[in-house]
Motif scaffolding. Structure first.
Motif, PDB file in Angstrom:
ATOM      1  N   ALA A  65       0.648  -1.413  -0.059  1.00  0.00           N
ATOM      2  CA  ALA A  65       0.158  -0.134   0.184  1.00  0.00           C
ATOM      3  C   ALA A  65       1.014   1.243   0.030  1.00  0.00           C
ATOM      4  N   PHE A  66       2.288   1.261   0.451  1.00  0.00           N
ATOM      5  CA  PHE A  66       3.078   2.451   0.587  1.00  0.00           C
ATOM      6  C   PHE A  66       4.426   1.973  -0.399  1.00  0.00           C
ATOM      7  N   LEU A  67       4.705   1.081  -0.322  1.00  0.00           N
ATOM      8  CA  LEU A  67       5.888   0.848  -1.354  1.00  0.00           C
ATOM      9  C   LEU A  67       5.610   0.632  -2.582  1.00  0.00           C
ATOM     10  N   PRO A  68       6.703   1.060  -3.699  1.00  0.00           N
ATOM     11  CA  PRO A  68       6.420   0.471  -4.997  1.00  0.00           C
ATOM     12  C   PRO A  68       6.494  -0.810  -5.195  1.00  0.00           C
ATOM     13  N   ALA A  69       5.752  -1.013  -6.138  1.00  0.00           N
ATOM     14  CA  ALA A  69       5.662  -2.713  -6.560  1.00  0.00           C
ATOM     15  C   ALA A  69       6.970  -3.445  -6.845  1.00  0.00           C
ATOM     16  N   ASP A  70       7.864  -2.757  -7.380  1.00  0.00           N
ATOM     17  CA  ASP A  70       9.095  -3.200  -7.468  1.00  0.00           C
ATOM     18  C   ASP A  70      10.223  -2.881  -6.496  1.00  0.00           C
ATOM     19  N   ALA A  71       9.867  -2.501  -5.184  1.00  0.00           N
ATOM     20  CA  ALA A  71      10.783  -2.071  -4.214  1.00  0.00           C
ATOM     21  C   ALA A  71      11.677  -3.308  -3.669  1.00  0.00           C
ATOM     22  N   PRO A  72      12.888  -3.021  -3.376  1.00  0.00           N
ATOM     23  CA  PRO A  72      13.901  -3.924  -3.154  1.00  0.00           C
ATOM     24  C   PRO A  72      13.486  -4.805  -2.008  1.00  0.00           C
ATOM     25  N   LEU A  73      13.053  -4.089  -1.015  1.00  0.00           N
ATOM     26  CA  LEU A  73      12.570  -4.629   0.368  1.00  0.00           C
ATOM     27  C   LEU A  73      11.336  -5.782  -0.002  1.00  0.00           C
ATOM     28  N   LEU A  74      10.540  -5.557  -0.966  1.00  0.00           N
ATOM     29  CA  LEU A  74       9.581  -6.746  -0.963  1.00  0.00           C
ATOM     30  C   LEU A  74       9.955  -7.747  -1.905  1.00  0.00           C
ATOM     31  N   ALA A  75      11.064  -7.435  -2.867  1.00  0.00           N
ATOM     32  CA  ALA A  75      11.786  -8.617  -3.367  1.00  0.00           C
ATOM     33  C   ALA A  75      12.875  -9.361  -2.544  1.00  0.00           C
ATOM     34  N   ALA A  76      13.350  -8.616  -1.584  1.00  0.00           N
ATOM     35  CA  ALA A  76      14.190  -9.393  -0.845  1.00  0.00           C
ATOM     36  C   ALA A  76      13.435 -10.348   0.157  1.00  0.00           C
ATOM     37  N   LEU A  77      12.276  -9.568   0.739  1.00  0.00           N
ATOM     38  CA  LEU A  77      11.600 -10.208   1.729  1.00  0.00           C
ATOM     39  C   LEU A  77       9.889 -10.470   1.172  1.00  0.00           C
ATOM     40  N   PRO A  78       9.639 -11.351   0.259  1.00  0.00           N
ATOM     41  CA  PRO A  78       8.565 -11.682  -0.312  1.00  0.00           C
ATOM     42  C   PRO A  78       7.456 -11.714   0.539  1.00  0.00           C
ATOM     43  N   TRP A  79       7.467 -12.150   2.105  1.00  0.00           N
ATOM     44  CA  TRP A  79       6.446 -12.418   2.754  1.00  0.00           C
ATOM     45  C   TRP A  79       5.527 -11.174   3.033  1.00  0.00           C
ATOM     46  N   PHE A  80       6.351 -10.012   2.981  1.00  0.00           N
ATOM     47  CA  PHE A  80       5.515  -8.856   3.301  1.00  0.00           C
ATOM     48  C   PHE A  80       4.299  -8.674   1.923  1.00  0.00           C
ATOM     49  N   ASN A  81       4.574  -9.476   0.997  1.00  0.00           N
ATOM     50  CA  ASN A  81       3.601  -9.061  -0.255  1.00  0.00           C
ATOM     51  C   ASN A  81       2.619 -10.153  -0.057  1.00  0.00           C
ATOM     52  N   SER A  82       2.593 -11.081   1.028  1.00  0.00           N
ATOM     53  CA  SER A  82       1.645 -12.138   1.296  1.00  0.00           C
ATOM     54  C   SER A  82       0.333 -11.528   1.559  1.00  0.00           C
ATOM     55  N   ALA A  83      -0.756 -12.472   1.545  1.00  0.00           N
ATOM     56  CA  ALA A  83      -2.080 -12.132   1.942  1.00  0.00           C
ATOM     57  C   ALA A  83      -2.076 -11.930   3.568  1.00  0.00           C
ATOM     58  N   LEU A  84      -1.442 -12.716   4.193  1.00  0.00           N
ATOM     59  CA  LEU A  84      -1.229 -12.721   5.600  1.00  0.00           C
ATOM     60  C   LEU A  84      -0.620 -11.100   6.024  1.00  0.00           C
ATOM     61  N   ALA A  85       0.453 -11.002   5.478  1.00  0.00           N
ATOM     62  CA  ALA A  85       1.274  -9.817   5.758  1.00  0.00           C
ATOM     63  C   ALA A  85       0.500  -8.561   5.374  1.00  0.00           C
ATOM     64  N   ARG A  86      -0.441  -8.497   4.260  1.00  0.00           N
ATOM     65  CA  ARG A  86      -1.183  -7.594   3.856  1.00  0.00           C
ATOM     66  C   ARG A  86      -2.352  -7.191   4.957  1.00  0.00           C
ATOM     67  N   LEU A  87      -2.765  -8.324   5.488  1.00  0.00           N
ATOM     68  CA  LEU A  87      -3.707  -8.292   6.583  1.00  0.00           C
ATOM     69  C   LEU A  87      -3.274  -7.656   7.752  1.00  0.00           C
ATOM     70  N   LEU A  88      -2.303  -8.210   8.136  1.00  0.00           N
ATOM     71  CA  LEU A  88      -1.509  -7.607   9.489  1.00  0.00           C
ATOM     72  C   LEU A  88      -1.128  -5.988   9.259  1.00  0.00           C
ATOM     73  N   SER A  89      -0.680  -5.638   8.187  1.00  0.00           N
ATOM     74  CA  SER A  89       0.038  -4.328   8.015  1.00  0.00           C
ATOM     75  C   SER A  89      -1.485  -3.637   7.789  1.00  0.00           C
TER      76      SER A  89
END
Length: 542
Positions: A65-89
């Motif tokens: 919701a805040f990071l760009p789609a290809d942000a290095p952080l999301l690429a390095a830690l794909p869990w943050f893009n998971s359904a559970l991570a979206r729910l928690l965030s």
């Protein structure tokens, strides 16, 4: 030489402090003072609650919701893009927004109770320092525009697409091909930030928060002082303009140019209240170099200059007598000087006047926070539902927007001629509000142009009530926006409902008494000082 003369002459062998030593002493004193102010603010009830709320929001910002789609952080830690991570965030952001809003409402100054110290803004902003830009992707555009300028291209002729790669990739596709609408000082500052960031796109976007933090420091210092000059409680200014959730979430969290513009406007009005209208005009012109709408504050500079020359207080009764010719002469001087200063700054930046052709860029999107756009869209839909031909129904939106523009122009005329020479700071706030609410596009940070200044003028209690409700509405809008991007709009509705029940049951949203003393029937904030129910100790509220 006589004994008297000799005793009056300074000894040449007396020890003199070196410039370096003097600087170290001042730095040490500033550090001790800042620590004392932060400690006092932390000891204040509800300040830790606001800090925890900001921590939750910062933690939830590690999300698509805040990071760009290809942000290095999301690429390095794909869990943050998971359904559970979206729910928690999404959940922690919702809880953080409600908790922050509640803390702010409970800190509202009342008879016998002051608000939190000014340094609260720094404590509440701290968790956001290294978070990605929140509730807006403008900072990513700022970074790309800064790179455009750094590479010697004209930002008024080309958009972020001119710098393909990491900088352009993180820009919202809506603005990828649009040239910059911002003033030349903003673009040059963006260039400096990009060059200091080492060419890292995400770091450059986050670093756009540094100028915003400096600007917030200026606002926190100047706004309470301006309020005092206008006969208004400092607590009014701190609560309404400095520690408001909208102020911190959007100016600091979103890292918007508007922070620097507002800071220069507040500083300009403070200077004008001392009769220094020349420097004040230059300050407002510099603010226009970041956001051109800063020129609306010139009505306040002119009014304060007029009242200072006439020997009157900062603000007076709305029906007080005014020498309109004298006011017009001063206003003409202020306007001319501001234009010359802006022209000089434009020449120095070397970017020219290309922004004029791009002023319509922000209005190219359909903004449902704009009253006139909402009304026009609703009317267009209603006409279509009634069977009116589509081409006729479609005309309703631009027609209503045009009416809003006309109403704003008429309001600005009255504000300039009637309100300006009598209540200058109120006139500046009203000018910003009229321009914002009458325009086709409204973002929450646009509302802050006038809302921050309302903290430094005697404000009708009902207006403050509207601002409280507007703050709640815009926080709910932000929560819904985050949840929709994360695909969890039902969770947002549940969170907003929980917040409404939590706030409503305690009646925290009701502005049912004056800010500072006075009777319940008093419709205006009282400028009387307020003491009581505060932690003991010295009050370092600057």
């Amino acid at each position: 030489m006589s004994a008297t003369t000799a005793s009056a002459t300074p000894r040449s062998d007396a020890p003199q402090a070196s410039p370096a030593g003097s600087l170290r002493a001042r730095t040490s004193q500033l550090w001790r003072s800042s620590r004392a102010q932060l400690a006092q603010a932390w000891a204040w009830p509800l300040v830790p609650q606001g800090f925890i709320a900001m921590l939750l929001i910062a933690a939830g910002s590690i999300s698509p919701a805040f990071l760009p789609a290809d942000a290095p952080l999301l690429a390095a830690l794909p869990w943050f893009n998971s359904a559970l991570a979206r729910l928690l965030s999404t959940a922690v952001v919702l809880v953080g927004l409600v908790t922050l809003f509640e803390a702010w409402l409970r800190l509202r100054p009342r008879a016998g109770r002051r608000t939190a110290p000014t340094a609260t803004w720094a404590i509440w902003s701290a968790p956001l320092l290294f978070a990605p830009p929140i509730f807006s992707r403008d900072a990513y555009s700022y970074a790309a525009q800064g790179l455009v300028v750094s590479r010697g291209m004209d930002p008024y002729q080309t958009g972020p697409i001119a710098v393909p790669g990491p900088f352009a990739d993180q820009v919202d596709p809506l603005w990828l091909f649009t040239p910059a609408p911002y003033g030349p000082l903003a673009l040059q500052l963006q260039r400096i930030v990009v060059e200091l960031s080492g060419g890292h796109a995400l770091v450059a976007a986050i670093a756009m928060r540094v100028p915003a933090l400096v600007a917030m420091g200026v606002i926190a210092w100047a706004l309470p002082r301006l309020a005092t000059r206008m006969g208004v409680s400092r607590d009014h200014a701190v609560w309404l303009g400095v520690i408001s959730p909208l102020t911190l979430l959007h100016l600091v969290g979103g890292a918007h140019n508007d922070a620097v513009m507002i800071a220069l406007v507040v500083a300009g009005l403070l200077l004008a209240s001392d009769g220094r209208w020349v420097v004040a005009s230059v300050a407002v012109a510099a603010g226009a170099g970041f956001k051109q709408t800063a020129v609306l504050a010139l009505v306040g500079v002119a009014g304060l200059a007029y009242r200072h020359a006439a020997g009157g207080p900062g603000e007076g009764p709305l029906r007080s007598a005014v020498d309109q010719r004298a006011y017009l002469r001063i206003a003409s001087k202020v306007g001319l000087l501001a234009f010359l200063a802006f022209t000089a700054l434009t020449v120095v930046t070397g970017l020219g006047w290309g922004w004029i052709a791009n002023l319509s860029v922000p209005g190219s999107v359909l903004s449902f926070l704009s009253p006139v756009t909402m009304a026009g869209a609703a009317l267009s839909w209603a006409l279509g539902a009634l069977g009116v031909p589509q081409e006729w129904a479609a005309m309703a939106l631009p027609a209503v927007q045009g009416c809003g523009a006309v109403a704003a122009v008429l309001a600005l005329g009255w504000i300039t001629w009637v309100l300006g020479p009598r209540r200058p700071v109120a006139a500046s706030a009203a000018a910003f509000m009229a321009f914002t609410l009458g325009g086709p596009t409204v973002y929450p940070w646009y509302v802050l142009w006038g809302a921050v200044l309302l903290g430094a003028t005697l404000t009708d209690r009902r207006i403050v009530q509207c601002l409280v409700w507007a703050t709640g509405w815009m926080l709910a809008y932000a929560a819904l926006d985050v949840a929709v991007v994360n695909g969890l709009w039902i969770l947002a509705l549940a969170g907003i409902g929980w917040g409404v029940l939590r706030i409503g049951r305690a009646r925290l949203d009701r502005v049912d008494e004056p800010l500072m003393g006075g009777s319940a029937n008093d419709r205006q904030w009282s400028p009387a000082a307020n003491t009581g129910n505060a932690p003991t100790g010295s009050d370092s509220r600057n």
